[in-house]
Motif scaffolding. Sequence first.
Motif, PDB file in Angstrom:
ATOM      1  N   ALA A  19       0.920  -1.099   0.004  1.00 57.99           N
ATOM      2  CA  ALA A  19       0.141   0.065  -0.007  1.00 57.99           C
ATOM      3  C   ALA A  19       0.988   1.073   0.086  1.00 57.99           C
ATOM      4  O   ALA A  19       0.440   2.234  -0.703  1.00 57.99           O
ATOM      5  N   TRP A  20       1.966   1.341   0.801  1.00 55.05           N
ATOM      6  CA  TRP A  20       3.021   2.516   0.525  1.00 55.05           C
ATOM      7  C   TRP A  20       3.646   2.379  -0.549  1.00 55.05           C
ATOM      8  O   TRP A  20       4.091   3.625  -0.855  1.00 55.05           O
ATOM      9  N   GLU A  21       3.746   1.590  -1.475  1.00 52.45           N
ATOM     10  CA  GLU A  21       4.671   1.540  -2.487  1.00 52.45           C
ATOM     11  C   GLU A  21       3.596   2.351  -3.548  1.00 52.45           C
ATOM     12  O   GLU A  21       2.437   2.062  -3.899  1.00 52.45           O
ATOM     13  N   ASP A  22       4.317   3.206  -4.633  1.00 51.76           N
ATOM     14  CA  ASP A  22       3.717   3.977  -5.402  1.00 51.76           C
ATOM     15  C   ASP A  22       2.942   3.373  -6.307  1.00 51.76           C
ATOM     16  O   ASP A  22       2.008   3.677  -6.849  1.00 51.76           O
ATOM     17  N   ARG A  23       3.841   2.270  -7.182  1.00 45.73           N
ATOM     18  CA  ARG A  23       3.477   1.619  -8.203  1.00 45.73           C
ATOM     19  C   ARG A  23       2.511   0.417  -8.188  1.00 45.73           C
ATOM     20  O   ARG A  23       2.264  -0.338  -8.927  1.00 45.73           O
ATOM     21  N   THR A  24       2.396   0.074  -6.901  1.00 45.18           N
ATOM     22  CA  THR A  24       1.390  -1.080  -6.625  1.00 45.18           C
ATOM     23  C   THR A  24       0.257  -0.602  -6.518  1.00 45.18           C
ATOM     24  O   THR A  24      -0.210   0.151  -5.498  1.00 45.18           O
ATOM     25  N   THR A  25      -0.640  -1.228  -7.398  1.00 47.97           N
ATOM     26  CA  THR A  25      -2.259  -0.571  -7.456  1.00 47.97           C
ATOM     27  C   THR A  25      -3.040  -1.397  -6.349  1.00 47.97           C
ATOM     28  O   THR A  25      -2.422  -2.541  -5.931  1.00 47.97           O
ATOM     29  N   PHE A  26      -4.205  -0.883  -5.885  1.00 47.07           N
ATOM     30  CA  PHE A  26      -5.215  -1.584  -5.207  1.00 47.07           C
ATOM     31  C   PHE A  26      -5.568  -2.961  -5.691  1.00 47.07           C
ATOM     32  O   PHE A  26      -5.770  -3.902  -5.153  1.00 47.07           O
ATOM     33  N   ASP A  27      -5.532  -2.971  -7.259  1.00 47.67           N
ATOM     34  CA  ASP A  27      -5.864  -3.967  -7.719  1.00 47.67           C
ATOM     35  C   ASP A  27      -5.074  -5.240  -7.521  1.00 47.67           C
ATOM     36  O   ASP A  27      -5.529  -6.170  -7.464  1.00 47.67           O
ATOM     37  N   ALA A  28      -3.900  -4.972  -7.636  1.00 50.60           N
ATOM     38  CA  ALA A  28      -2.825  -6.007  -7.402  1.00 50.60           C
ATOM     39  C   ALA A  28      -2.957  -6.497  -5.956  1.00 50.60           C
ATOM     40  O   ALA A  28      -2.928  -7.730  -5.689  1.00 50.60           O
ATOM     41  N   ILE A  29      -3.066  -5.603  -4.681  1.00 49.07           N
ATOM     42  CA  ILE A  29      -3.567  -6.061  -3.486  1.00 49.07           C
ATOM     43  C   ILE A  29      -4.747  -6.914  -3.737  1.00 49.07           C
ATOM     44  O   ILE A  29      -4.612  -8.045  -2.725  1.00 49.07           O
ATOM     45  N   ARG A  30      -5.945  -6.562  -4.212  1.00 48.56           N
ATOM     46  CA  ARG A  30      -6.991  -7.195  -4.425  1.00 48.56           C
ATOM     47  C   ARG A  30      -6.708  -8.667  -4.810  1.00 48.56           C
ATOM     48  O   ARG A  30      -7.243  -9.725  -4.572  1.00 48.56           O
ATOM     49  N   LEU A  31      -5.870  -8.860  -6.009  1.00 50.51           N
ATOM     50  CA  LEU A  31      -5.610 -10.120  -6.664  1.00 50.51           C
ATOM     51  C   LEU A  31      -5.081 -11.025  -5.752  1.00 50.51           C
ATOM     52  O   LEU A  31      -5.135 -12.159  -5.844  1.00 50.51           O
ATOM     53  N   GLN A  32      -3.905 -10.461  -5.024  1.00 51.04           N
ATOM     54  CA  GLN A  32      -3.055 -11.364  -4.388  1.00 51.04           C
ATOM     55  C   GLN A  32      -3.862 -11.701  -2.883  1.00 51.04           C
ATOM     56  O   GLN A  32      -3.491 -12.897  -2.511  1.00 51.04           O
ATOM     57  N   PHE A  33      -4.451 -10.805  -2.096  1.00 50.65           N
ATOM     58  CA  PHE A  33      -4.850 -10.975  -0.875  1.00 50.65           C
ATOM     59  C   PHE A  33      -6.520 -10.885  -1.077  1.00 50.65           C
ATOM     60  O   PHE A  33      -7.033 -11.348   0.247  1.00 50.65           O
ATOM     61  N   GLY A  34      -7.165 -10.607  -1.821  1.00 55.25           N
ATOM     62  CA  GLY A  34      -8.665 -10.629  -1.999  1.00 55.25           C
ATOM     63  C   GLY A  34      -9.258  -9.487  -1.013  1.00 55.25           C
ATOM     64  O   GLY A  34     -10.364  -9.480  -0.632  1.00 55.25           O
ATOM     65  N   LEU A  35      -8.386  -8.377  -0.910  1.00 54.78           N
ATOM     66  CA  LEU A  35      -9.134  -7.321  -0.205  1.00 54.78           C
ATOM     67  C   LEU A  35      -9.284  -5.988  -1.024  1.00 54.78           C
ATOM     68  O   LEU A  35      -8.509  -5.762  -1.937  1.00 54.78           O
ATOM     69  N   LYS A  36     -10.574  -5.626  -0.751  1.00 51.74           N
ATOM     70  CA  LYS A  36     -10.793  -4.336  -1.570  1.00 51.74           C
ATOM     71  C   LYS A  36     -10.412  -3.182  -1.140  1.00 51.74           C
ATOM     72  O   LYS A  36      -9.630  -3.125  -0.025  1.00 51.74           O
ATOM     73  N   GLU A  37     -10.306  -2.197  -1.839  1.00 56.68           N
ATOM     74  CA  GLU A  37      -9.646  -0.787  -1.540  1.00 56.68           C
ATOM     75  C   GLU A  37     -10.047  -0.365  -0.101  1.00 56.68           C
ATOM     76  O   GLU A  37      -9.170  -0.072   0.808  1.00 56.68           O
ATOM     77  N   GLN A  38     -11.311  -0.406   0.185  1.00 56.55           N
ATOM     78  CA  GLN A  38     -11.867   0.047   1.392  1.00 56.55           C
ATOM     79  C   GLN A  38     -11.366  -0.792   2.604  1.00 56.55           C
ATOM     80  O   GLN A  38     -10.920  -0.325   3.702  1.00 56.55           O
ATOM     81  N   GLU A  39     -11.045  -2.047   2.219  1.00 51.78           N
ATOM     82  CA  GLU A  39     -10.713  -2.996   3.283  1.00 51.78           C
ATOM     83  C   GLU A  39      -9.105  -2.754   3.582  1.00 51.78           C
ATOM     84  O   GLU A  39      -8.678  -2.876   4.781  1.00 51.78           O
ATOM     85  N   VAL A  40      -8.649  -2.291   2.517  1.00 53.48           N
ATOM     86  CA  VAL A  40      -6.984  -2.108   2.487  1.00 53.48           C
ATOM     87  C   VAL A  40      -6.699  -0.765   3.365  1.00 53.48           C
ATOM     88  O   VAL A  40      -6.113  -0.656   4.414  1.00 53.48           O
TER      89      VAL A  40
END
Length: 94
Positions: A19-40
Motif C-alpha cells: 500500500a505504501w509503494e507508489d506503483r503497486t495498485t489496489f487491484d494488485a493487492i486485491r488480486l493477491q490478498f482478496g481485499l478491496k480498496e476500502q478493506e485495505v
Amino acid sequence: MTTKKELTDLDKDRIIEMAWEDRTTFDAIRLQFGLKEQEVIDLMRSEMKASSFKMWRERVQGRKTKHEKLRLFSEGRFKCNRQRQINNNKISKR
C-alpha cells in the motif's frame, strides 16, 4: 474488515508495504490478498499510528498510479536497474 479470511502478521506487513509503494495498485493487492480498496484502508487505519495513517491517506488520495484504470501506461512494468541484484530484500554484494 468485512472479509472472512484471517490475515497473518506476515500478510498484514506485506499489504502495508504494498500500500505504501507508489506503483503497486489496489487491484494488485486485491488480486493477491482478496481485499478491496476500502478493506485495505481499514487495515491501514487499524495497524498504523494515526499520524502515519493520515500521512499515507494524503499521499495516496487521488494518486493515479494506485488505480489500474487511471494509469497512463498500459503495458510493461517498472523495473529498477538493480532489481536483478536484490535477493530477499537485501542488495547482494557486488
